[in-house]
Design an enzyme around this catalytic site. Structure first.
Site, PDB file in Angstrom:
ATOM      1  N   CYS B  41      -2.819  17.862  -3.459  1.00 25.04           N
ATOM      2  CA  CYS B  41      -2.357  19.257  -3.421  1.00 25.04           C
ATOM      3  C   CYS B  41      -3.357  20.177  -4.111  1.00 25.04           C
ATOM      4  O   CYS B  41      -4.349  19.740  -4.675  1.00 25.04           O
ATOM      5  CB  CYS B  41      -0.992  19.386  -4.067  1.00 25.04           C
ATOM      6  SG  CYS B  41      -1.057  19.132  -5.835  1.00 25.04           S
ATOM      7  N   CYS B  44      -4.146  19.519  -7.796  1.00 23.87           N
ATOM      8  CA  CYS B  44      -5.129  18.451  -8.027  1.00 23.87           C
ATOM      9  C   CYS B  44      -6.536  19.015  -7.878  1.00 23.87           C
ATOM     10  O   CYS B  44      -7.409  18.751  -8.703  1.00 23.87           O
ATOM     11  CB  CYS B  44      -4.959  17.316  -7.017  1.00 23.87           C
ATOM     12  SG  CYS B  44      -3.316  16.655  -6.882  1.00 23.87           S
ATOM     13  N   ASP B 444      -6.674 -16.412   8.755  1.00 21.84           N
ATOM     14  CA  ASP B 444      -7.341 -17.141   7.691  1.00 21.84           C
ATOM     15  C   ASP B 444      -6.316 -17.219   6.560  1.00 21.84           C
ATOM     16  O   ASP B 444      -5.382 -16.428   6.520  1.00 21.84           O
ATOM     17  CB  ASP B 444      -8.583 -16.345   7.266  1.00 21.84           C
ATOM     18  CG  ASP B 444      -9.148 -16.833   5.961  1.00 21.84           C
ATOM     19  OD1 ASP B 444      -9.344 -18.043   5.848  1.00 21.84           O
ATOM     20  OD2 ASP B 444      -9.388 -16.010   5.069  1.00 21.84           O
ATOM     21  N   ASP B 625     -10.964 -12.566   6.153  1.00 20.45           N
ATOM     22  CA  ASP B 625     -11.633 -11.711   5.181  1.00 20.45           C
ATOM     23  C   ASP B 625     -12.941 -12.286   4.664  1.00 20.45           C
ATOM     24  O   ASP B 625     -13.778 -11.555   4.186  1.00 20.45           O
ATOM     25  CB  ASP B 625     -10.726 -11.455   3.984  1.00 20.45           C
ATOM     26  CG  ASP B 625     -10.638 -12.658   3.079  1.00 20.45           C
ATOM     27  OD1 ASP B 625     -10.521 -13.766   3.633  1.00 20.45           O
ATOM     28  OD2 ASP B 625     -10.714 -12.503   1.863  1.00 20.45           O
ATOM     29  N   ASP B 629     -15.333 -16.462   7.703  1.00 24.76           N
ATOM     30  CA  ASP B 629     -14.581 -16.050   8.882  1.00 24.76           C
ATOM     31  C   ASP B 629     -15.401 -15.183   9.814  1.00 24.76           C
ATOM     32  O   ASP B 629     -14.980 -14.925  10.942  1.00 24.76           O
ATOM     33  CB  ASP B 629     -13.353 -15.224   8.464  1.00 24.76           C
ATOM     34  CG  ASP B 629     -12.433 -16.021   7.580  1.00 24.76           C
ATOM     35  OD1 ASP B 629     -12.161 -17.167   7.928  1.00 24.76           O
ATOM     36  OD2 ASP B 629     -12.004 -15.482   6.558  1.00 24.76           O
TER      37      ASP B 629
END
Lengths: 52, 729
Positions: B41, B44, B444, B625, B629
């Site tokens: 917002c 911030c 995985d 991950d 893999d």
């Protein structure tokens, strides 16, 4: 129909102004942070004078 | 890309305390970028900008709320880590981003270019449309000619400027002797403008300037949507990479100095702190510690490394500080070599032709033949070149793939927007279409179905004394197993025992004194226990004569059981592939009710398994991950990796899961199926419009008014149909 001689150029110039304005904002990168800018107007920080 | 910080983006890289006397890394223009994922917002924005602009050395700081980043112009001595702690003190989660990786200026420039052309086409088409309305409502003779000439004066330069992307793509395709969607578009636009100019010169009745411009406008809108969705995905993907600022601590004259990984050389001594990732391949020169290799192998049990052991880039140091002597840096590390292998496998992916391309392949020749036939037919029948050319132009304009050009980008933009909101980032353009075809999902285990964080599974078997001693010893250690013990104890409301003289022995465990007796928590072989089986164990010696083994299992990821049961309900076959030990995988598979599982799989075995499935005609979604893999991720029909994955794995996959929760995977499949259905519906709608309008055009009954109505109607229907993907659920 002589009025066309004025109306057509006028409508083109007005539309062209809009286009030029849009292209200016585009070049000035005013669309980089749409969400942030829509929120910034809610802060009071630069209400009294523009950001130097 | 290697990194020093922990793999998880939840851990802030700036938290690794930099030594006081560190040499600042020189950044070319001292431009710092900080990611601020929690800002939302105007308050911030204001708070952050005030805090940053008051900080000494900062010349200008601006927050971008759309990208959730702060861009900071600062003197070279200002370090991002200081700013991160400053912002965290203000109460904002902040991460340093590597500005070198964030080069979204190029994609932004492409988007701006398209938007500019879109604006010009929009301006021109509206003006010409106004003039055309006058002609359609009955302007005759001189007035009509005047309006046509004015339209021409607007349309010709506007088209010459804004339709350039189509002209260029068409030329590129034609030069290599292929047809793409841009060839009929270009032909339609050029033919429409040419015949309209000719008609205007001969003071004819029909000019298609408005149609040519509207066509350009709608098609550019489709291209722009496409470019915008892709640049959003790219910038989010780049941000993930940029979070891993490649820094390392080089030991110079006995002191660790923070340097960029790019500056490391073979032979350098590099300090890897506990929790840090090895930035290079090397040999341990000092220290003893446990190392987590799960990112590379899937094996969850840490290994003990001491002087002389070889360590590969990407392995995580868990307990004690290790000093390495670098043996391979940068592109030569084993991590980079494996990533390069993936890039070679990547070329196999291009076999997939997108739905739009398949439609274009059917459509482009058909339109050209139809238009040519209409031209020839009319030329032979009437003998009038002007009439024949006019009809050919009308056929091309009416059949022009306006709706087709919008059909795919409008749907994919809506669908990827919806999935992005749920924490799934779509990186590749055709990923959604491929995901919709999936009938097998391969998971995985380590780091994907599990969080990679251990959990104590036999806490109940301990006596209360053992529990409190274990808690007290574990509380003071940063070892992942100790942290798991401390978490478990805290959640059970256990009180820590009062201990004195707690010492942590890196690579072994912790030791302390309680009531004059020595108590220990650590590796079984250090304490003298012999655990049965090959589970991950730690041993507690509470000084009461009985030593007990704590057994750990991997904690399952949030939403994992639900995802697997929903996938099974959808009739999708689920397979679990892991590089971990047999016992760990079988237990986990039973727990999640996965029938088909394979343990101790090597990276190449995983890829072969996926390839074999593909050979049997299965469409495989691979979710993984680790570096082990990546080959399988590239071999699969479509792939997803979590944001915590190694950079190489993320780069190999089509989609990235941003949050901790696994459940967006199911939603992604559902949305992808829905999106593909909408795309096909859109093609059908466009075809129906053509079936109605083409006979009119061929018969010579199509006026510019009919062309304009048919085109706008089909474009609007297609866009509205696409928006249905965004809603519902």
């Amino acid at each position: 129909m002589n009025v066309l001689a004025f109306l057509i150029p006028i409508s083109l110039i007005l539309g062209g102004l809009g286009l030029v304005g849009f292209l200016y904002t585009l070049r000035a990168r005013q669309y980089e942070d749409l969400e942030g800018d829509s929120r910034r107007i809610l802060t009071k920080t630069w209400d009294d004078h523009p950001k130097p | 890309m290697t990194l020093l910080a922990s793999s998880s983006p939840a851990v802030c890289p700036g938290c690794i305390a930099a030594p006081k006397d560190a040499v600042p890394t020189t950044l070319p223009d001292a431009r710092l970028i900080v990611s601020l994922p929690t800002i939302h917002c105007q308050a911030c924005i204001a708070k952050i900008e005030i805090a940053l602009n008051q900080y000494p050395g900062i010349t200008n700081a601006r927050v971008n709320l759309t990208q959730k980043r702060a861009l900071i112009d600062a003197a070279p001595e200002v370090k991002a880590s200081e700013l991160v702690s400053l912002l965290e003190a203000e109460g904002f989660e902040a991460h340093e981003l590597d500005p070198g990786v964030l080069n979204d200026t190029a994609t932004h420039a492409a988007g701006r270019d398209l938007l500019m052309r879109l604006a010009v086409a929009g301006f021109a088409s509206m003006n010409v449309m106004l003039l055309s309305v006058a002609v359609w409502s009955g302007a005759t003779d001189v007035t009509r000619d005047l309006f046509h000439w004015i339209s021409a004066a607007i349309a010709v330069p506007a088209i010459a400027f804004s339709a350039q992307p189509f002209f260029r793509n068409a030329w590129v395709a034609l030069r290599v002797g292929r047809l793409n969607m841009d060839v009929p578009i270009t032909l339609a636009i050029l033919l429409a403008v040419a015949t309209s100019l000719w008609e205007t010169m001969l003071s004819g009745h029909h000019a298609y300037f408005d149609a040519a411009l509207t066509l350009t406008f709608f098609l550019l809108a489709g291209r722009w949507l496409d470019a915008r969705a892709r640049s959003a995905a790219r910038s989010a993907a780049e941000e993930l990479t940029a979070l891993e600022v490649p820094r390392a601590f080089r030991v110079e004259a006995g002191e660790p100095v923070e340097v960029s990984v790019a500056n490391l050389k073979v032979g350098d001594l590099i300090l890897v702190r506990p929790g840090g990732r090895a930035p290079v391949d090397g040999v341990v020169a000092h220290g003893r510690s446990e190392v987590d290799r799960s990112m590379l192998t899937g094996e969850t049990r840490p290994e003990v490394y001491s002087v002389g052991h070889e360590i590969s880039a990407g392995e995580v140091n868990l307990t004690g500080p290790l000093t390495l002597r670098a043996t391979a840096v940068g592109q030569d590390t084993s991590l980079q070599r494996m990533a390069a292998l993936v890039a070679i496998a990547e070329s196999g992916r291009s076999r997939y032709t997108s739905l739009a391309d398949r439609a274009a392949k059917l459509y482009a020749p058909g339109v050209h033949i139809l238009s040519a036939l209409a031209f020839l037919g009319w030329l032979i029948w009437s003998g009038d070149l002007r009439v024949a050319l006019n009809i050919a132009a009308a056929v091309l304009i009416i059949t022009c793939p306006c709706a087709l050009g919008l059909a795919v980008p409008a749907v994919t933009t809506a669908a990827s927007g919806r999935l992005f909101g749920r924490g799934l980032l779509i990186k590749k353009a055709t990923a959604l279409e491929r995901l919709a075809e999936v009938d097998t999902v391969v998971f995985d285990k380590t780091g994907t179905l599990t969080t990679g964080k251990p959990r104590v599974s036999n806490w109940e078997e301990l006596t209360s004394l053992q529990r409190s001693v274990a808690y007290a010893l574990a509380k003071n250690s940063s070892h992942p197993l100790s942290r798991a013990v401390a978490r478990k104890a805290a959640s059970c409301g256990c009180q820590p025992a009062r201990l004195t003289g707690i010492v942590e022995k890196p690579g072994f465990g912790s030791q302390a004194v309680s009531d004059g007796k020595i108590v220990r928590l650590g590796r079984p072989d250090w304490i003298g226990a012999h655990p049965k089986g090959d589970e991950v164990c730690a041993t507690v010696d509470a000084g009461d004569g009985a030593i007990v083994n704590l057994v750990f299992e991997d904690d399952e990821r949030l939403g994992a059981p639900e995802v697997i049961s929903t996938l099974k309900d959808l009739g999708i076959h689920v397979v679990l592939l892991s590089g971990d030990r047999m016992s760990a995988v079988s237990k986990f598979a039973k727990q999640l009710k996965v029938e088909e599982w394979h343990a101790a799989m090597l990276p190449s075995a995983k890829a072969q398994f996926v390839d074999a499935l593909r050979g049997r005609g299965r469409r495989v979604l691979m979710v993984g991950d680790g570096l082990n893999d990546t080959a399988a991720l590239t071999t699969a029909h479509v792939s997803i990796s979590p944001a915590q994955a190694l950079d190489a794995a993320r780069a190999a996959s089509d989609m990235v899961l941003l949050g901790q929760d696994l459940s967006p995977v199911v939603e992604a499949i559902l949305v992808a199926r829905q999106a593909t259905k909408r795309i096909k519906e859109n093609f059908r709608i466009a075809t129906i419009y053509n079936i109605i309008a083409v006979p009119l055009a061929v018969a010579g009954l199509a006026t510019p008014l009919i062309a304009a109505v048919a085109m706008s109607m089909s474009s609007v229907t297609v866009s509205l149909n696409a928006l249905r993907v965004r809603g519902r659920g």
